[in-house]
Structures are given as C-alpha cells and as structure tokens.
Design a protein around this motif. Sequence first.
Motif, mmCIF file in Angstrom:
data_model
loop_
_atom_site.group_PDB
_atom_site.id
_atom_site.type_symbol
_atom_site.label_atom_id
_atom_site.label_comp_id
_atom_site.label_asym_id
_atom_site.label_seq_id
_atom_site.Cartn_x
_atom_site.Cartn_y
_atom_site.Cartn_z
ATOM 1 N N ASN A 63 1.039 -1.851 0.354
ATOM 2 C CA ASN A 63 0.009 -0.332 0.226
ATOM 3 C C ASN A 63 0.632 1.425 0.170
ATOM 4 N N ARG A 64 0.502 2.199 -0.703
ATOM 5 C CA ARG A 64 0.646 3.826 -0.882
ATOM 6 C C ARG A 64 0.172 4.409 -0.602
ATOM 7 N N ALA A 65 0.553 5.876 -0.426
ATOM 8 C CA ALA A 65 -0.465 7.200 -0.496
ATOM 9 C C ALA A 65 0.372 7.508 -1.543
ATOM 10 N N TYR A 66 -1.534 7.869 -2.406
ATOM 11 C CA TYR A 66 -1.874 8.323 -3.046
ATOM 12 C C TYR A 66 -3.053 10.013 -3.330
ATOM 13 N N THR A 67 -2.548 10.651 -4.458
ATOM 14 C CA THR A 67 -3.291 12.151 -4.134
ATOM 15 C C THR A 67 -4.821 11.564 -4.972
ATOM 16 N N VAL A 68 -5.875 12.576 -4.251
ATOM 17 C CA VAL A 68 -6.957 12.429 -4.943
ATOM 18 C C VAL A 68 -7.261 13.287 -6.251
ATOM 19 N N ILE A 127 -6.760 9.383 -10.034
ATOM 20 C CA ILE A 127 -5.868 9.219 -9.511
ATOM 21 C C ILE A 127 -4.645 8.853 -10.560
ATOM 22 N N ASP A 128 -3.861 10.050 -10.524
ATOM 23 C CA ASP A 128 -2.718 9.575 -11.303
ATOM 24 C C ASP A 128 -1.478 9.170 -10.647
ATOM 25 N N PHE A 129 -0.927 8.232 -11.351
ATOM 26 C CA PHE A 129 0.414 7.367 -10.782
ATOM 27 C C PHE A 129 1.555 7.644 -11.551
ATOM 28 N N ALA A 130 2.069 7.625 -11.578
ATOM 29 C CA ALA A 130 4.175 8.807 -11.972
ATOM 30 C C ALA A 130 4.304 7.218 -12.251
ATOM 31 N N LEU A 131 4.213 6.702 -13.659
ATOM 32 C CA LEU A 131 5.809 4.981 -13.220
ATOM 33 C C LEU A 131 6.639 6.004 -13.770
ATOM 34 N N HIS A 132 7.463 5.365 -12.522
ATOM 35 C CA HIS A 132 9.182 5.185 -12.461
ATOM 36 C C HIS A 132 9.272 3.678 -13.273
ATOM 37 N N ARG A 133 10.523 4.333 -13.196
ATOM 38 C CA ARG A 133 11.889 2.935 -13.930
ATOM 39 C C ARG A 133 11.871 2.385 -12.481
ATOM 40 N N GLY A 168 7.931 0.474 -8.300
ATOM 41 C CA GLY A 168 7.909 -0.866 -6.662
ATOM 42 C C GLY A 168 6.037 -1.360 -7.482
ATOM 43 N N PRO A 169 5.801 -1.632 -6.517
ATOM 44 C CA PRO A 169 4.347 -2.720 -6.811
ATOM 45 C C PRO A 169 3.748 -2.003 -7.081
ATOM 46 N N LEU A 170 3.249 -0.406 -6.714
ATOM 47 C CA LEU A 170 2.083 0.508 -7.054
ATOM 48 C C LEU A 170 2.259 0.612 -8.433
ATOM 49 N N SER A 171 3.487 1.208 -8.995
ATOM 50 C CA SER A 171 3.881 1.675 -9.869
ATOM 51 C C SER A 171 3.978 0.649 -10.962
ATOM 52 N N ARG A 172 4.184 -0.170 -10.784
ATOM 53 C CA ARG A 172 3.893 -1.594 -12.143
ATOM 54 C C ARG A 172 2.392 -1.838 -11.998
ATOM 55 N N TRP A 228 8.176 10.712 -1.653
ATOM 56 C CA TRP A 228 8.891 9.410 -1.985
ATOM 57 C C TRP A 228 10.662 9.816 -1.750
ATOM 58 N N LYS A 229 11.088 9.035 -1.085
ATOM 59 C CA LYS A 229 13.040 8.930 -1.605
ATOM 60 C C LYS A 229 13.245 8.234 -2.327
ATOM 61 N N PHE A 230 14.563 9.276 -2.831
ATOM 62 C CA PHE A 230 15.220 8.053 -3.910
ATOM 63 C C PHE A 230 15.975 6.790 -3.202
ATOM 64 N N GLY A 231 15.918 5.683 -3.858
ATOM 65 C CA GLY A 231 16.353 4.239 -2.612
ATOM 66 C C GLY A 231 15.844 3.695 -2.185
ATOM 67 N N ALA A 232 14.762 4.472 -1.670
ATOM 68 C CA ALA A 232 14.094 4.356 -0.511
ATOM 69 C C ALA A 232 12.854 3.478 -1.166
ATOM 70 N N ALA A 233 12.071 1.662 -0.715
ATOM 71 C CA ALA A 233 10.857 1.356 -1.316
ATOM 72 C C ALA A 233 9.914 2.223 0.134
ATOM 73 N N ASP A 234 8.466 2.500 -0.468
ATOM 74 C CA ASP A 234 7.489 2.863 0.787
ATOM 75 C C ASP A 234 7.795 3.878 2.242
ATOM 76 N N HIS A 235 8.337 4.438 1.466
ATOM 77 C CA HIS A 235 9.583 6.085 2.377
ATOM 78 C C HIS A 235 8.302 6.611 3.115
HETATM 79 C C1 LIG Z 1 0.187 11.846 0.854
HETATM 80 C C2 LIG Z 1 1.462 11.872 -0.624
HETATM 81 C C3 LIG Z 1 0.600 12.132 -1.762
HETATM 82 C C4 LIG Z 1 1.059 11.580 -3.092
HETATM 83 N N1 LIG Z 1 0.307 11.149 -3.978
HETATM 84 C C5 LIG Z 1 0.884 10.347 -5.100
HETATM 85 C C6 LIG Z 1 0.518 10.747 -6.446
HETATM 86 O O1 LIG Z 1 -0.741 11.297 -6.223
HETATM 87 N N2 LIG Z 1 0.978 9.872 -7.761
HETATM 88 C C7 LIG Z 1 2.038 9.562 -7.647
HETATM 89 O O2 LIG Z 1 2.695 9.052 -8.392
HETATM 90 N N3 LIG Z 1 2.626 9.113 -6.123
HETATM 91 C C8 LIG Z 1 1.983 9.570 -5.079
HETATM 92 N N4 LIG Z 1 3.378 9.658 -3.877
HETATM 93 C C9 LIG Z 1 3.748 9.298 -3.503
HETATM 94 C C10 LIG Z 1 3.695 7.298 -4.178
HETATM 95 O O3 LIG Z 1 3.169 7.258 -2.526
HETATM 96 C C11 LIG Z 1 5.612 7.051 -4.384
HETATM 97 O O4 LIG Z 1 5.869 7.485 -5.450
HETATM 98 C C12 LIG Z 1 5.498 5.356 -3.538
HETATM 99 O O5 LIG Z 1 6.853 4.935 -3.664
HETATM 100 C C13 LIG Z 1 5.779 5.085 -5.041
HETATM 101 O O6 LIG Z 1 5.326 3.491 -4.376
HETATM 102 P P1 LIG Z 1 5.424 2.068 -5.836
HETATM 103 O O7 LIG Z 1 5.072 0.849 -5.316
HETATM 104 O O8 LIG Z 1 5.674 2.320 -7.405
HETATM 105 O O9 LIG Z 1 7.697 2.346 -5.057
HETATM 106 P P2 LIG Z 1 8.224 1.967 -3.582
HETATM 107 O O10 LIG Z 1 7.464 0.400 -3.034
HETATM 108 O O11 LIG Z 1 7.279 2.824 -2.735
HETATM 109 O O12 LIG Z 1 9.817 1.971 -4.164
HETATM 110 C C14 LIG Z 1 10.475 1.494 -4.761
HETATM 111 C C15 LIG Z 1 10.975 1.638 -5.616
HETATM 112 O O13 LIG Z 1 10.983 2.838 -6.818
HETATM 113 C C16 LIG Z 1 11.287 4.359 -6.155
HETATM 114 N N5 LIG Z 1 10.779 4.765 -6.373
HETATM 115 C C17 LIG Z 1 9.379 5.877 -5.812
HETATM 116 N N6 LIG Z 1 8.498 6.944 -6.012
HETATM 117 C C18 LIG Z 1 9.314 7.289 -7.427
HETATM 118 C C19 LIG Z 1 9.041 8.489 -7.737
HETATM 119 N N7 LIG Z 1 8.023 8.606 -8.519
HETATM 120 N N8 LIG Z 1 10.495 8.200 -9.344
HETATM 121 C C20 LIG Z 1 11.126 7.717 -9.229
HETATM 122 N N9 LIG Z 1 10.783 6.694 -8.416
HETATM 123 C C21 LIG Z 1 10.438 6.273 -6.856
HETATM 124 C C22 LIG Z 1 12.116 3.915 -5.014
HETATM 125 O O14 LIG Z 1 12.881 5.629 -4.500
HETATM 126 C C23 LIG Z 1 12.856 2.998 -4.242
HETATM 127 O O15 LIG Z 1 13.743 3.021 -4.948
HETATM 128 C C24 LIG Z 1 2.594 10.801 -3.013
HETATM 129 C C25 LIG Z 1 2.999 10.024 -1.843
HETATM 130 C C26 LIG Z 1 2.021 10.806 -0.815
HETATM 131 C C27 LIG Z 1 3.342 10.888 0.981
#
Ligand SMILES: Cc1cc2nc3c(=O)[nH]c(=O)nc-3n(C[C@H](O)[C@H](O)[C@H](O)COP(=O)(O)OP(=O)(O)OC[C@H]3O[C@@H](n4cnc5c(N)ncnc54)[C@H](O)[C@@H]3O)c2cc1C
Length: 228
Positions: free
Chosen positions: A47-52, A64-70, A73-77, A219-226
Amino acid sequence: VLRVNRITPHMQRITLEGAGLRDFSIEDPAQWVKVILAPDSDGRSPNRAYTVRRFDPSQGVMEIDFALHRDGGPLSRWAAAATIGDMVEIAGPRAGHRVNPAVASYLLVGDPTSLPAIGAILEALPASITAQVFIEVANSEEEQPLVSAARLELCWLHSHTEAPGTTGQLELTIQSSALDLENCQVFLAGESLMVRAVRTYLLAERALDPSRVDSKGYWKFGAADHRD
Ligand SMILES: Cc1cc2nc3c(=O)[nH]c(=O)nc-3n(C[C@H](O)[C@H](O)[C@H](O)COP(=O)(O)OP(=O)(O)OC[C@H]3O[C@@H](n4cnc5c(N)ncnc54)[C@H](O)[C@@H]3O)c2cc1C
C-alpha cells in the motif's frame, strides 16, 4: 477500476468506482488516500499514498494519477498494467492543503508525484492570486496542461534520463529565480531530499514563516515505501 488513461507516457490516470467512495468527504485539494493492493504471495498487501486528483461523491468516482517510474515498486507496476475491472482497496481520505485565498501569491514546487496535488490546488486558487509554479518532469512530453483562475507563471524543468525530483535543478532554480515571496503561501512536495533542501532555503535564507510553507516528502530516492 472504471477507466485507465495514459495521460502522458509516464502518467497513468486511473478512475476508480465503488459504493464505499460515496461516503468519502473531500473538501480540500491535495487530500490523499492509501491505495492497497491484494495480498502478494507472502500474504502482504502493498500500500502507498496517492493524491485524489478529482472526486465525484454522487457517483462514487475518484481519479488518481500514478507516476510510472523506472524503479517500479508494486504500486507503479500495478498502475502501469491496470485494466478495467481490476480491484484495489482505498483507505482514507487524509488531510490535504487548505487554500489560503488571502495571500498575494502562491509558490508551488514539485515533481510528477506532486503534479496531481499542484493541479488540484491551482484549480482551487482565486483570480486575485499569482501562482509561481516550478515542476520537474522527465521531458516536454510529460508536461501537463494546468488550469487555474490565478495568474500562472509556469516553469517546467526536464530531468531527461534521471528521475524527476532528483537532479538538483529545482533547488538551483528556486535559489536563482526572482521569486515574489511577499505575502506568499508555499506548497512543496515530491522527492524527500529535494523537499528538505527547498524548505530549508525558504525558511533559513528567505525568512519565510513556517506556517506559510506546506511541505511533504512524497517519496525518497532508493527507499521503498518511504514515510516522511
Ligand atoms: C501524501 C502523498 C501523496 C502522494 N501522491 C502521489 C500521486 O498522486 N501520484 C504518484 O505517482 N505518487 C504519489 N505519491 C508518491 C508515491 O506514494 C510514491 O512514489 C511510492 O513510493 C510509489 O510506490 P511504488 O510501489 O511504486 O514504489 P516503492 O516500492 O515505494 O519504491 C520502489 C523504488 O522506487 C523508487 N521510487 C518511488 N517512487 C518513485 C518516483 N516517483 N520516481 C522514481 N523512483 C521512485 C523508490 O525510491 C524505490 O527505490 C504520494 C506520496 C504521499 C506521501
């Protein structure tokens, strides 16, 4: 999942529908929810936080707009592969940004993770305000049209092959721009180290009152579920 739209190459807009969403009360822009996936093979539910981004309580429909990152993590995938009919759980909503209509200007700073919050805040600003907006995205294809009654001063930065929010360009640009910080409200969100650096600059070097700087590491570069 009711609809899936790739609004830019690395941004997936997912529209969710559910009877339970009708009970949600969303009053402010940048309110957020926890998106919870079905348990994986270890029995854990990522589970991760996402903006409405948008919400229609009468229909029980939320965008909800999901940034797809390289580093996917599980939510982006999940978001990248989502199809109509997929199921997720939504918990929340949590507090967002209470717009201050009395200020002369807004400074909005972020990366793709805070674009949904910044987009929603801009839509809520009155025409009396000037909005100075600095957003880093990968390239021009990731720039989204932003709509506001406020007077918009938009600056898009490009991170190219690096992750948006991590290049240091936002920090440098904020420091070298002629910002109007008189009677200004700040909203700052995205990669955690970038947020901390810009916040420190605004408080320490530009003497902004902390009550005028609404900031959060998303989010934090290099840290999952920051968690900030
Ligand atoms: C209050 C709040 C609101 C948010 N709203 C949004 C939103 O509306 N849309 C959105 O896309 N995100 C949003 N985020 C950020 C999102 O929750 C994180 O990017 C989250 O880590 C994504 O989960 P994941 O499972 O994809 O990656 P994780 O499993 O958390 O991380 C895996 C790897 O991916 C890296 N990573 C994570 N996010 C990014 C990124 N954006 N770019 C590059 N590398 C990344 C991590 O550093 C880690 O190395 C929000 C966060 C908070 C706290």
